[in-house]
Design an enzyme around this catalytic site. Structure first.
Site, PDB file in Angstrom:
ATOM      1  N   GLY A  28       0.935  -1.213   0.111  1.00 37.56           N
ATOM      2  CA  GLY A  28       0.049   0.044   0.161  1.00 37.56           C
ATOM      3  C   GLY A  28       0.992   1.189  -0.057  1.00 37.56           C
ATOM      4  O   GLY A  28       1.659   1.471   0.761  1.00 37.56           O
ATOM      5  N   GLY A 104      -8.023  -6.241   4.360  1.00 40.21           N
ATOM      6  CA  GLY A 104      -9.099  -7.251   3.536  1.00 40.21           C
ATOM      7  C   GLY A 104     -10.305  -6.356   3.450  1.00 40.21           C
ATOM      8  O   GLY A 104     -10.302  -4.998   3.313  1.00 40.21           O
ATOM      9  N   CYS A 238      -5.965 -16.341  -0.392  1.00 36.39           N
ATOM     10  CA  CYS A 238      -5.989 -15.347  -1.667  1.00 36.39           C
ATOM     11  C   CYS A 238      -4.885 -16.007  -2.396  1.00 36.39           C
ATOM     12  O   CYS A 238      -3.937 -15.802  -1.820  1.00 36.39           O
ATOM     13  CB  CYS A 238      -6.074 -14.145  -1.313  1.00 36.39           C
ATOM     14  SG  CYS A 238      -5.765 -13.316  -2.632  1.00 36.39           S
ATOM     15  N   TYR A 244       0.801 -12.269  -7.268  1.00 41.34           N
ATOM     16  CA  TYR A 244       1.556 -11.039  -7.671  1.00 41.34           C
ATOM     17  C   TYR A 244       1.674 -10.156  -6.199  1.00 41.34           C
ATOM     18  O   TYR A 244       2.736  -9.356  -5.980  1.00 41.34           O
ATOM     19  CB  TYR A 244       0.162 -10.292  -8.257  1.00 41.34           C
ATOM     20  CG  TYR A 244       0.230  -8.806  -8.483  1.00 41.34           C
ATOM     21  CD1 TYR A 244       1.254  -7.893  -9.190  1.00 41.34           C
ATOM     22  CD2 TYR A 244      -0.452  -7.944  -7.403  1.00 41.34           C
ATOM     23  CE1 TYR A 244       1.361  -6.870  -9.152  1.00 41.34           C
ATOM     24  CE2 TYR A 244      -0.439  -6.540  -7.376  1.00 41.34           C
ATOM     25  CZ  TYR A 244       0.498  -6.040  -8.343  1.00 41.34           C
ATOM     26  OH  TYR A 244       0.779  -4.695  -8.368  1.00 41.34           O
ATOM     27  N   SER A 286       7.258  -8.006 -10.127  1.00 42.67           N
ATOM     28  CA  SER A 286       6.404  -8.964  -9.640  1.00 42.67           C
ATOM     29  C   SER A 286       6.669 -10.335 -10.419  1.00 42.67           C
ATOM     30  O   SER A 286       6.167 -11.308  -9.545  1.00 42.67           O
ATOM     31  CB  SER A 286       5.026  -8.559  -9.592  1.00 42.67           C
ATOM     32  OG  SER A 286       4.632  -7.833 -10.827  1.00 42.67           O
ATOM     33  N   ASP A 348       4.498 -12.331 -17.731  1.00 44.67           N
ATOM     34  CA  ASP A 348       4.125 -11.268 -16.557  1.00 44.67           C
ATOM     35  C   ASP A 348       3.197 -12.380 -15.555  1.00 44.67           C
ATOM     36  O   ASP A 348       2.747 -13.525 -16.226  1.00 44.67           O
ATOM     37  CB  ASP A 348       3.070 -10.342 -17.008  1.00 44.67           C
ATOM     38  CG  ASP A 348       3.183  -9.045 -16.244  1.00 44.67           C
ATOM     39  OD1 ASP A 348       3.818  -9.173 -15.098  1.00 44.67           O
ATOM     40  OD2 ASP A 348       2.847  -7.943 -16.682  1.00 44.67           O
ATOM     41  N   ASP A 349       2.867 -11.694 -14.526  1.00 44.96           N
ATOM     42  CA  ASP A 349       1.950 -12.365 -13.360  1.00 44.96           C
ATOM     43  C   ASP A 349       0.527 -12.432 -13.919  1.00 44.96           C
ATOM     44  O   ASP A 349      -0.215 -13.371 -13.524  1.00 44.96           O
ATOM     45  CB  ASP A 349       2.328 -12.115 -11.991  1.00 44.96           C
ATOM     46  CG  ASP A 349       2.114 -10.493 -11.819  1.00 44.96           C
ATOM     47  OD1 ASP A 349       0.863 -10.239 -11.710  1.00 44.96           O
ATOM     48  OD2 ASP A 349       3.263  -9.860 -12.093  1.00 44.96           O
ATOM     49  N   CYS A 385     -12.303  -8.527  -7.435  1.00 40.82           N
ATOM     50  CA  CYS A 385     -12.273  -9.179  -6.107  1.00 40.82           C
ATOM     51  C   CYS A 385     -13.120  -8.203  -5.258  1.00 40.82           C
ATOM     52  O   CYS A 385     -13.105  -7.159  -4.836  1.00 40.82           O
ATOM     53  CB  CYS A 385     -10.805  -9.035  -5.601  1.00 40.82           C
ATOM     54  SG  CYS A 385     -10.452  -9.579  -3.965  1.00 40.82           S
ATOM     55  N   CYS A 436      -9.002 -18.941  -2.538  1.00 43.90           N
ATOM     56  CA  CYS A 436      -9.918 -18.392  -3.073  1.00 43.90           C
ATOM     57  C   CYS A 436      -9.265 -18.017  -4.414  1.00 43.90           C
ATOM     58  O   CYS A 436      -8.331 -17.409  -4.386  1.00 43.90           O
ATOM     59  CB  CYS A 436     -10.188 -16.939  -2.186  1.00 43.90           C
ATOM     60  SG  CYS A 436     -11.490 -15.796  -3.057  1.00 43.90           S
ATOM     61  N   CYS A 439     -11.726 -14.327  -8.594  1.00 46.63           N
ATOM     62  CA  CYS A 439     -11.249 -13.269  -9.642  1.00 46.63           C
ATOM     63  C   CYS A 439     -10.882 -14.196 -11.039  1.00 46.63           C
ATOM     64  O   CYS A 439     -11.135 -13.648 -11.797  1.00 46.63           O
ATOM     65  CB  CYS A 439     -10.336 -12.478  -9.157  1.00 46.63           C
ATOM     66  SG  CYS A 439      -8.604 -13.115  -8.790  1.00 46.63           S
TER      67      CYS A 439
HETATM   68  P1  AMP Z   1      -2.699  -4.098 -17.225  1.00 45.03           P
HETATM   69  O1  AMP Z   1      -1.814  -4.733 -18.459  1.00 45.03           O
HETATM   70  O2  AMP Z   1      -2.857  -2.906 -17.256  1.00 45.03           O
HETATM   71  O3  AMP Z   1      -3.732  -5.072 -17.121  1.00 45.03           O
HETATM   72  O4  AMP Z   1      -1.578  -4.195 -16.243  1.00 45.03           O
HETATM   73  C1  AMP Z   1      -0.954  -5.744 -15.672  1.00 45.03           C
HETATM   74  C2  AMP Z   1       0.004  -5.569 -14.826  1.00 45.03           C
HETATM   75  O5  AMP Z   1      -0.632  -4.990 -13.575  1.00 45.03           O
HETATM   76  C3  AMP Z   1       0.790  -6.487 -14.590  1.00 45.03           C
HETATM   77  O6  AMP Z   1       2.218  -6.179 -14.484  1.00 45.03           O
HETATM   78  C4  AMP Z   1       0.660  -6.976 -13.089  1.00 45.03           C
HETATM   79  O7  AMP Z   1       1.567  -7.408 -12.098  1.00 45.03           O
HETATM   80  C5  AMP Z   1      -0.127  -5.594 -12.169  1.00 45.03           C
HETATM   81  N1  AMP Z   1      -1.270  -5.957 -11.562  1.00 45.03           N
HETATM   82  C6  AMP Z   1      -1.886  -6.919 -11.251  1.00 45.03           C
HETATM   83  N2  AMP Z   1      -2.754  -6.978 -10.260  1.00 45.03           N
HETATM   84  C7  AMP Z   1      -2.554  -5.640  -9.827  1.00 45.03           C
HETATM   85  C8  AMP Z   1      -3.292  -4.540  -8.953  1.00 45.03           C
HETATM   86  N3  AMP Z   1      -4.395  -5.182  -8.164  1.00 45.03           N
HETATM   87  N4  AMP Z   1      -2.933  -3.522  -8.764  1.00 45.03           N
HETATM   88  C9  AMP Z   1      -1.769  -3.039  -9.325  1.00 45.03           C
HETATM   89  N5  AMP Z   1      -1.302  -3.634 -10.302  1.00 45.03           N
HETATM   90  C10 AMP Z   1      -1.434  -5.012 -10.528  1.00 45.03           C
END
Ligand code: AMP
Length: 458
Positions: A28, A104, A238, A244, A286, A348-349, A385, A436, A439
């Site tokens: 955060g 949460g 989660c 991530y 990440s 990417d994750d 989520c 969970c 999403c």
């Molecule tokens: P986008 O292509 O705009 O959907 O962004 C994808 C990127 O956002 C990926 O590199 C993820 O690691 C990152 N990501 C995933 N979930 C979140 C989140 N809740 N807040 C910020 N970034 C996120």
């Protein structure tokens, strides 16, 4: 999302909390707060918008005396970026002070708030967590842990909580175990944190996770009391914490985040190999560990083809064309010498809106890549989520509205492969059950909150 840290029985409780919050900054960046309590019940606190490194000056920290402290880092969200919503929440009631930090999202907070308002309660923020403070203040139970147990009756959704009532520090986790919360020891002091990396920085040793449904109360002399509620329910930890959110040097839910991400990457390479590619690279930071796993499994070398500017936070990219291009370029740059003329695998994750990804792919192509094959170490995100991760609503989620082929075209890649749901759940520590994955799967374990826009994001 949020990070929480608490400590009891330490001469420099606030300073330790400050250190702990540094390690929870990734959870955060909108606001941060630290509140400490003296044994005589005097409470001191600082809450500020912005980063931990900017806001807690030495002079300000001098004020935060006492052997008990707790702190919070809050994730940035559009529209609710106000100091009123910063935590810890701190109120005075007939029994002294209540201080609370929450990670949460409560799914029935609106109903609870309306019923409290009907009884005359006044709220000073739009946070769901504030309902807990009101309930705590109303409780006639005698011990802090019994007050917390009563306040949580009928509360639904995700919470890992730290509460100070007088000089007692109470930690609580929802019965489904949605969000992590670990307990440790720093000498004689007892420490709680969202992730173990916050224990490492303070020199604390991990003792164990706070159990799902458990309430732990600690006194400054180290006396510990526990209450267990509903221990037999299914778990809904989660899975996105592993994918991530958490730091790879942490253990959450008893498992290593690094090991989890590498296993996700290896599984991804098995499900969606990219034969003929020259190398693999990650979208830092990440997906670094997942890209390493992909490289290990596929035998493709890992290159550092994308460099991230570390002075730009983990902000979500704006979904407008001009905002997107500018922000992607501020945050990332491609290494032309590595990419020129190559067929590459970008790991990417996750893909959420697809806006960042699209910007990244055009950056990679502009740096000379011949083919871009994207591999994602989690399944398509098809729903929001309700339990504390800041995912947008369905309308903005690219995978809720497009097939994989359509997404590949939209983001401009030559091929796109997402890890399967079974693959993800089979790869994470302690899987495949007890997570969970709403999403990704649309299987929500609770009903959706009645107010769709989140009151707060913890
Ligand atoms: P986008 O292509 O705009 O959907 O962004 C994808 C990127 O956002 C990926 O590199 C993820 O690691 C990152 N990501 C995933 N979930 C979140 C989140 N809740 N807040 C910020 N970034 C996120």
């Amino acid at each position: 999302m949020c990070g929480i840290f608490g400590i009891s029985g330490h001469a420099n409780a606030a300073a330790m909390t400050h250190l702990g919050l540094y390690s929870l900054q990734h959870r955060g960046q909108e606001s941060a707060g630290i509140v400490s309590t003296n044994v005589d019940g005097a409470v001191h606190g600082i809450r500020a918008m912005g980063l931990v490194s900017d806001k807690f000056t030495d002079a300000a920290m001098q004020e935060l005396t006492g052997p008990v402290a707790l702190g919070h880092t809050r994730y940035s969200t559009a529209g609710s970026s106000t100091i009123e919503n910063a935590q810890p929440v701190m109120v005075r009631f007939r029994g002294g002070h209540i201080v609370l930090a929450h990670n949460g999202n409560l799914t029935n907070a609106t109903e609870i708030r309306e019923s409290l308002e009907d009884q005359g309660s006044i709220f000073s923020s739009t946070m769901d967590s504030e309902v807990l403070v009101h309930r705590l203040a109303k409780s006639r139970q005698l011990t802090p842990e019994a007050k917390v147990a009563e306040a949580l009756e009928g509360v639904e959704g995700a919470y890992s909580l730290l509460v100070m009532i007088g000089s007692t520090l109470v930690a609580a986790r929802d019965p489904y175990g949605w969000r992590p919360l670990v307990m440790g020891k720093a000498g004689d002091a007892t420490v709680f944190a969202s992730e173990t990396c916050a224990l490492d920085i303070t020199g604390a040793q991990v003792v164990r996770d706070v159990k799902p449904g458990e309430i732990v109360a600690v006194e400054t002399d180290g006396t510990l009391r526990t209450l267990e509620r509903d221990p037999a329910r299914d778990l809904h930890r989660c899975v996105f914490e592993y994918v991530y959110f958490a730091r790879p040097d942490s253990r959450v839910f008893g498992g290593s985040v690094d090991r989890a991400r590498r296993a996700l990457g290896r599984r991804l390479a098995q499900e969606h190999p990219a034969p003929g590619a020259d190398f693999v690279f990650s979208v830092p930071d990440s997906s670094n560990s997942a890209a390493l796993g992909f490289s290990e499994e596929s035998g493709l070398p890992l290159e550092l083809a994308l460099i991230r500017n570390h002075y730009v936070g983990r902000t979500f990219i704006q979904p407008t064309q001009s905002g997107r291009d500018a922000k992607v370029k501020v945050k990332f740059n491609a290494v032309r010498e590595i990419l020129q003329g190559k067929s590459v695998v970008m790991v990417d994750d996750s893909i959420v809106r697809g806006t960042t990804t699209r910007g990244l792919v055009s950056l990679i192509r502009a740096a000379g890549a011949r083919e871009v094959h994207m591999r994602v170490s989690s399944p398509p995100i098809t729903g929001p989520c309700y339990y504390g991760i800041d995912t947008p609503d369905k309308a903005q989620l690219i995978a809720a509205n497009h097939t994989v082929d359509e997404i590949a075209r939209k983001i401009g890649v030559d091929s796109l492969g997402y890890l399967s749901l079974e693959g993800m759940l089979g790869a994470v520590p302690g899987g495949p059950h007890g997570f969970c994955e709403a999403c990704f799967s649309g299987r929500y374990p609770t009903k959706a909150p009645s107010v769709p826009t989140k009151l707060r994001l913890g």
